[in-house]
Design a protein around this motif. Structure first.
Motif, PDB file in Angstrom:
ATOM      1  N   UNK A   1       0.853  -1.314   0.102  1.00 25.02           N
ATOM      2  CA  UNK A   1       0.094   0.109  -0.027  1.00 25.02           C
ATOM      3  C   UNK A   1       0.872   1.142   0.101  1.00 25.02           C
ATOM      4  N   UNK A   2       2.195   1.109   0.705  1.00 30.49           N
ATOM      5  CA  UNK A   2       2.969   2.302   0.645  1.00 30.49           C
ATOM      6  C   UNK A   2       3.591   2.634  -0.538  1.00 30.49           C
ATOM      7  N   UNK A   3       3.675   1.696  -1.533  1.00 28.31           N
ATOM      8  CA  UNK A   3       4.259   1.873  -2.938  1.00 28.31           C
ATOM      9  C   UNK A   3       3.487   1.765  -4.019  1.00 28.31           C
ATOM     10  N   UNK A   4       1.963   1.591  -3.734  1.00 29.24           N
ATOM     11  CA  UNK A   4       1.173   1.401  -4.691  1.00 29.24           C
ATOM     12  C   UNK A   4       1.298   2.453  -5.729  1.00 29.24           C
ATOM     13  N   UNK A   5       1.342   3.715  -5.656  1.00 27.88           N
ATOM     14  CA  UNK A   5       1.471   4.600  -6.655  1.00 27.88           C
ATOM     15  C   UNK A   5       2.685   4.220  -7.596  1.00 27.88           C
ATOM     16  N   UNK A   6       3.785   3.902  -7.025  1.00 31.66           N
ATOM     17  CA  UNK A   6       4.905   3.652  -7.763  1.00 31.66           C
ATOM     18  C   UNK A   6       4.693   2.510  -8.433  1.00 31.66           C
ATOM     19  N   UNK A   7       4.239   1.493  -7.987  1.00 32.90           N
ATOM     20  CA  UNK A   7       3.856   0.113  -8.579  1.00 32.90           C
ATOM     21  C   UNK A   7       3.115   0.465  -9.509  1.00 32.90           C
ATOM     22  N   UNK A   8       2.062   1.138  -9.550  1.00 28.45           N
ATOM     23  CA  UNK A   8       0.992   1.255 -10.721  1.00 28.45           C
ATOM     24  C   UNK A   8       1.740   1.997 -11.622  1.00 28.45           C
ATOM     25  N   UNK A   9       2.494   2.991 -11.827  1.00 22.39           N
ATOM     26  CA  UNK A   9       3.318   3.391 -12.627  1.00 22.39           C
ATOM     27  C   UNK A   9       4.407   2.639 -13.404  1.00 22.39           C
ATOM     28  N   UNK A  10       5.012   1.778 -12.301  1.00 26.39           N
ATOM     29  CA  UNK A  10       5.892   0.789 -13.214  1.00 26.39           C
ATOM     30  C   UNK A  10       4.845  -0.129 -14.037  1.00 26.39           C
ATOM     31  N   UNK A  11       3.985  -0.694 -13.538  1.00 22.69           N
ATOM     32  CA  UNK A  11       3.154  -1.633 -14.210  1.00 22.69           C
ATOM     33  C   UNK A  11       2.484  -0.815 -15.384  1.00 22.69           C
TER      34      UNK A  11
END
Length: 87
Positions: A59-69
């Motif tokens: 959850x803490x890194x969700x935004x970054x993960x969504x951008x990477x994905x």
């Protein structure tokens, strides 16, 4: 952010794969996105030992993960199963 790619607010821990799955949708197609426990631990700077801690880190890194994905989906960087794997 590409509005053709949507991410649901759903994430599940898969202990067999040692990864968190978070789905994306593009043009009606469901794309399973995964982030490895190793990636999450690197970002968090600590060993994550239980599901609650792992999902909290996700959850803490969700935004970054969504951008990477999203970038990987746009580049059609899929594994042999048609999934995105961030590790």
């Amino acid at each position: 952010m590409n509005q053709d790619i949507l991410f649901a607010d759903i994430q599940t821990w898969d202990s067999g794969r040692q990864a968190v799955c978070f789905p994306a949708q593009q043009a009606g197609a469901l794309i399973r996105c995964w982030v490895s426990l190793i990636w999450l631990e690197k970002q968090a700077g600590e060993v994550l030992t239980d599901e609650a801690a792992i999902l909290t880190a996700f959850t803490s890194y969700r935004f970054d993960l969504e951008e990477l994905a999203e970038s990987m989906i746009e580049d059609e960087d899929f594994n042999q199963d048609g999934e995105v794997m961030i590790d």
